[in-house]
Scaffold this motif. Structure first.
Motif, PDB file in Angstrom:
ATOM      1  N   THR A   4      -4.366  -3.929  -0.113  1.00 17.83           N
ATOM      2  CA  THR A   4      -4.220  -2.491   0.023  1.00 17.83           C
ATOM      3  C   THR A   4      -3.820  -2.181   1.460  1.00 17.83           C
ATOM      4  OG1 THR A   4      -5.308  -0.356  -0.394  1.00 17.83           O
ATOM      5  CG2 THR A   4      -6.667  -2.105   0.556  1.00 17.83           C
ATOM      6  N   SER A   5      -3.904  -0.914   1.874  1.00 18.14           N
ATOM      7  CA  SER A   5      -3.465  -0.547   3.212  1.00 18.14           C
ATOM      8  C   SER A   5      -4.304   0.611   3.738  1.00 18.14           C
ATOM      9  CB  SER A   5      -1.979  -0.155   3.191  1.00 18.14           C
ATOM     10  OG  SER A   5      -1.769   0.937   2.309  1.00 18.14           O
ATOM     11  N   GLY A   6      -4.039   0.993   5.001  1.00 15.87           N
ATOM     12  CA  GLY A   6      -4.684   2.151   5.595  1.00 15.87           C
ATOM     13  C   GLY A   6      -6.188   2.014   5.687  1.00 15.87           C
ATOM     14  N   VAL A   7      -6.868   3.139   5.497  1.00 13.59           N
ATOM     15  CA  VAL A   7      -8.320   3.160   5.647  1.00 13.59           C
ATOM     16  C   VAL A   7      -9.013   2.348   4.555  1.00 13.59           C
ATOM     17  CG1 VAL A   7      -8.649   5.297   4.329  1.00 13.59           C
ATOM     18  CG2 VAL A   7     -10.293   4.684   6.117  1.00 13.59           C
ATOM     19  N   SER A  34      -3.349   1.756  -4.001  1.00  9.51           N
ATOM     20  CA  SER A  34      -3.989   3.004  -3.610  1.00  9.51           C
ATOM     21  C   SER A  34      -5.066   3.389  -4.608  1.00  9.51           C
ATOM     22  CB  SER A  34      -2.938   4.114  -3.526  1.00  9.51           C
ATOM     23  OG  SER A  34      -2.362   4.344  -4.809  1.00  9.51           O
ATOM     24  N   ASP A  63       2.652  -4.384  10.035  1.00  9.76           N
ATOM     25  CA  ASP A  63       2.153  -3.056  10.410  1.00  9.76           C
ATOM     26  C   ASP A  63       0.649  -2.944  10.186  1.00  9.76           C
ATOM     27  OD1 ASP A  63       4.710  -2.307  11.083  1.00  9.76           O
ATOM     28  OD2 ASP A  63       5.107  -1.243   9.216  1.00  9.76           O
ATOM     29  N   GLU A  64       0.167  -3.537   9.099  1.00  9.20           N
ATOM     30  CA  GLU A  64      -1.259  -3.455   8.785  1.00  9.20           C
ATOM     31  C   GLU A  64      -2.091  -4.284   9.756  1.00  9.20           C
ATOM     32  OE1 GLU A  64      -0.261  -2.619   4.103  1.00  9.20           O
ATOM     33  OE2 GLU A  64      -0.809  -4.637   4.756  1.00  9.20           O
ATOM     34  N   THR A  70     -13.003   6.396   0.305  1.00 13.99           N
ATOM     35  CA  THR A  70     -12.219   5.329   0.926  1.00 13.99           C
ATOM     36  C   THR A  70     -13.013   4.047   1.148  1.00 13.99           C
ATOM     37  OG1 THR A  70     -12.709   6.235   3.124  1.00 13.99           O
ATOM     38  CG2 THR A  70     -10.641   6.934   2.058  1.00 13.99           C
ATOM     39  N   ALA A 125      -2.396  -2.114  12.790  1.00 11.06           N
ATOM     40  CA  ALA A 125      -3.330  -1.002  12.586  1.00 11.06           C
ATOM     41  C   ALA A 125      -4.776  -1.482  12.571  1.00 11.06           C
ATOM     42  CB  ALA A 125      -2.996  -0.277  11.282  1.00 11.06           C
ATOM     43  N   LYS A 155      -8.981  -1.085   6.003  1.00 12.22           N
ATOM     44  CA  LYS A 155      -9.890  -1.141   7.152  1.00 12.22           C
ATOM     45  C   LYS A 155     -11.337  -1.208   6.699  1.00 12.22           C
ATOM     46  CE  LYS A 155     -11.044   1.274  11.440  1.00 12.22           C
ATOM     47  NZ  LYS A 155     -10.728   2.453  12.294  1.00 12.22           N
TER      48      LYS A 155
END
Length: 308
Positions: free
Chosen positions: A165-168, A137, A186-187, A144, A190, A171
């Motif tokens: 890493t993960s999330g935005v 993170s 999960d990633e 981001t 997403a 992305k």
């Protein structure tokens, strides 16, 4: 040299207890403090692998000074940008039955001035490196798209980049085309907006990500090892059965070993075998992001790499 980037470092505290009971005073049997944040785990393992490494990112306050002191004691070279905010602490509660419960502080905000200062430092640091890893993170106040910016800067200098890493953050970072990413199921869902039901669909999702300009897509399978998807093939690395002690940091250990493999110019099968062995060896110690060479070498001999 390999540079590791940690933009939300921490003091990792591992508390060993008999059993976690809500609402009760718990006596800790043993407590272990280590320099934390995924990138620092990566740096520590790279050093244990015998490669030259330099850890960078943000540190601040008394806790940040403690993190640097621990890194210096462990002889992990480091060059951080120092901020006014206090570096966070993260707690991992380990019960006698093997259950792990993590409490992760968010980290104090970082100013735009500090971000700009770090980017200037980063540009200087990576000039003498071959591989850059960026993990985990980021502190509040950091845009981001930071990993995407750092990836583009490294690629412009001909460096290989691993992003975990993960999330935005993931992305946005994928758009910059890192050399390697390590998404979980999960990633993948997403990133691609799909549902993944089985191993075959995991592989198909990883292939789609690889086609976006990423040389290696690694998918960790826990006790079943890991998959690596390249332009030409899919490989599965399977470790032998072992009795784990602490799985925290095994993913970071895998990233570190892949970085070492890129640094050494390993072929993909050898790189996967090495990464699976280092990751599995990490689970045999209480310390986060740590392994014994004799464990790794014993496991390495029994890792089975299959081209699917």
């Amino acid at each position: 040299m390999i540079v590791t980037v940690t933009l939300n470092a921490a003091v990792d505290k591992a508390y060993v207890i008999e059993e976690l009971k809500k609402g009760e005073v718990m006596r800790v049997i043993r407590c272990t403090n280590t320099p934390g944040g995924k990138g620092l785990n990566v740096a520590r393992v790279i050093k244990s692998c015998g490669e030259e490494v330099l850890a960078t990112g943000f540190l601040g306050g008394h806790t940040g000074a403690y993190v640097k002191d621990m890194l210096d004691e462990q002889q992990v070279p480091n060059d951080f940008f120092y901020t006014s905010g206090e570096t966070r602490a993260c707690i991992n509660i380990l019960e006698s039955d093997g259950t792990s419960t993590e409490l992760l502080e968010p980290g104090e905000p970082v100013s735009q001035e500090a971000v700009d200062g770090f980017i200037r430092k980063y540009e200087q640091i990576i000039a003498s490196s071959n591989v850059v890893t960026m993990s985990g993170s980021v502190s509040a106040g950091v845009d981001t798209d930071i990993y995407a910016r750092l990836i583009e800067m490294a690629k412009a200098k001909g460096k290989k980049v691993i992003m975990d890493t993960s999330g935005v953050l993931l992305k946005n970072g994928v758009q910059a085309g890192p050399t390697m990413i390590k998404p979980n199921r999960d990633e993948i869902e997403a990133l691609l907006g799909i549902k993944v039901q089985n191993r075959l669909e995991v592989i198909e999702g990883a292939k789609k990500l690889q086609s976006m300009g990423i040389d290696f897509v690694v998918v960790s399978l826990g006790a079943e090892g890991a998959l690596v998807v390249t332009k030409d093939a899919v490989y599965h690395g399977q470790p032998p059965k072992i009795k784990t002690v602490n799985t925290v940091g095994s993913g970071d250990s895998m990233v570190a070993a892949f970085a070492v493999g890129l640094e050494r110019g390993y072929e993909v099968e050898e790189m996967l075998r090495y990464a699976v062995a280092v990751s599995a060896a990490n689970t045999l110690t209480m310390a986060t992001g740590s392994f014994r060479t004799e464990d790794m070498e014993r496991i390495y001999k029994d890792v089975v790499v299959t081209r699917l």
